[in-house]
Design a protein around this motif. Structure first.
Motif, PDB file in Angstrom:
ATOM      1  N   UNK A 148       0.813  -1.218   0.000  1.00 49.52           N
ATOM      2  CA  UNK A 148       0.000   0.000   0.000  1.00 49.52           C
ATOM      3  C   UNK A 148       0.847   1.268   0.000  1.00 49.52           C
ATOM      4  N   UNK A 149       2.156   1.120   0.189  1.00 53.79           N
ATOM      5  CA  UNK A 149       3.037   2.286   0.255  1.00 53.79           C
ATOM      6  C   UNK A 149       3.448   2.751  -1.135  1.00 53.79           C
ATOM      7  N   UNK A 150       3.687   4.056  -1.299  1.00 54.80           N
ATOM      8  CA  UNK A 150       4.193   4.551  -2.590  1.00 54.80           C
ATOM      9  C   UNK A 150       5.623   4.093  -2.818  1.00 54.80           C
ATOM     10  N   UNK A 156      13.038   4.299   0.342  1.00 59.94           N
ATOM     11  CA  UNK A 156      13.701   4.716   1.579  1.00 59.94           C
ATOM     12  C   UNK A 156      13.817   3.534   2.542  1.00 59.94           C
ATOM     13  N   UNK A 157      12.743   2.756   2.658  1.00 61.71           N
ATOM     14  CA  UNK A 157      12.733   1.644   3.607  1.00 61.71           C
ATOM     15  C   UNK A 157      13.603   0.474   3.157  1.00 61.71           C
ATOM     16  N   UNK A 214      -7.305   4.512   3.594  1.00 60.96           N
ATOM     17  CA  UNK A 214      -5.897   4.134   3.712  1.00 60.96           C
ATOM     18  C   UNK A 214      -5.759   2.783   4.411  1.00 60.96           C
ATOM     19  N   UNK A 215      -4.759   2.010   3.992  1.00 66.62           N
ATOM     20  CA  UNK A 215      -4.491   0.734   4.643  1.00 66.62           C
ATOM     21  C   UNK A 215      -3.796   0.993   5.977  1.00 66.62           C
ATOM     22  N   UNK A 216      -4.524   0.820   7.070  1.00 65.34           N
ATOM     23  CA  UNK A 216      -3.981   1.112   8.403  1.00 65.34           C
ATOM     24  C   UNK A 216      -3.562  -0.147   9.154  1.00 65.34           C
ATOM     25  N   UNK A 217      -3.963  -1.294   8.637  1.00 64.49           N
ATOM     26  CA  UNK A 217      -3.612  -2.565   9.264  1.00 64.49           C
ATOM     27  C   UNK A 217      -3.889  -3.667   8.252  1.00 64.49           C
ATOM     28  N   UNK A 218      -3.577  -4.878   8.630  1.00 67.93           N
ATOM     29  CA  UNK A 218      -3.889  -6.028   7.783  1.00 67.93           C
ATOM     30  C   UNK A 218      -4.300  -7.186   8.667  1.00 67.93           C
TER      31      UNK A 218
END
Length: 255
Positions: A148-150, A156-157, A214-218
């Motif tokens: 879900x991250x750009x 960066x990660x 937004x994806x806040x958890x899974x």
């Protein structure tokens, strides 16, 4: 053990806490209320404005009010409290429906942190536990959240020139392989852990969405490899989608 506090941080927090009782304040008012040097207050307020923790009052540039970043942090905190509480309840329902172990986790940097877990009635050794961290790229919940991250955040990660930590021989250790895997997850909407965090366990995960989408958890369902096959995987995928949708609804998302 409590370490030494940093004076500049304490002063910045003192400034922010003043706004709990007043809607707007000027630098002279803050200086008077806290008894700090005007230049110190000016520098701290400017920094807080630059980081969006304070913002100038429209048409009154010499007065300030709380900024949007505090709303964002507060909302995130509230959402995570709801996720832990509601996640445990929904995880229990999903576990009852499928008979397997169910997790809910949130992303924290390159790790996932488990905030809810319901164990299967069968005896299965799991490496997870509420409050425990695991490398996100080794878990289904983590992969779904990373997807879900750009791309800019992923760069960066997970720099392309740095090898990733593995938990099993099947874990992803190449950042390029991770990028390809995340692209597949974005397309399918589900993430799978094929014995990548535990040699004996497979998992399938779906995203939990906030009010803003937004994806806040899974949420994931974990099953011993001896009970995993294509048919069972499809059944569990349906269960985890339904569970994630239900938890998303409880957090205010319109599915």
């Amino acid at each position: 053990m409590v370490g030494r506090s940093v004076p500049a941080v304490v002063r910045a927090l003192d400034i922010l806490e003043l706004f709990g009782h007043r809607e707007a304040l000027s630098i002279p008012e803050i200086t008077s209320l806290l008894g700090l040097p005007r230049t110190t207050v000016h520098e701290l307020v400017n920094t807080l404005v630059q980081r969006s923790y304070l913002s100038p009052v429209p048409d009154h540039s010499n007065r300030f009010r709380l900024g949007v970043e505090l709303f964002h942090l507060g909302s995130t905190y509230a959402e995570r409290l709801d996720i832990a509480r509601e996640g445990q309840a929904v995880a229990a329902e999903v576990a009852a429906s499928c008979g397997e172990t169910v997790h809910v986790a949130v992303l924290d940097g390159t790790d996932v942190v488990y905030v809810a877990k319901i164990d299967s009635t069968a005896s299965v050794r799991m490496v997870s536990a509420v409050g425990r961290r695991l490398p996100a790229h080794c878990t289904a919940v983590g992969l779904r959240l990373l997807a879900s991250l750009p791309d800019e955040r992923l760069a960066v990660l997970f720099p392309l020139d740095e090898k990733l930590e593995g938990l099993t021989r099947r874990s992803i250790t190449s950042p390029r392989t991770l990028r390809r895997r995340l692209a597949e997850i974005r397309s399918d909407g589900l993430a799978y852990d094929n014995c990548e965090s535990n040699e004996s366990v497979c998992c399938v995960a779906a995203a939990i969405l906030s009010t803003g989408g937004e994806a806040v958890a899974a949420m994931s369902i974990s099953v011993p490899i001896v009970r995993w096959n294509d048919k069972r995987g499809a059944e569990l995928a349906s269960h985890v989608r339904s569970g994630a949708d239900e938890l998303s609804r409880r957090l205010g998302h319109r599915v």
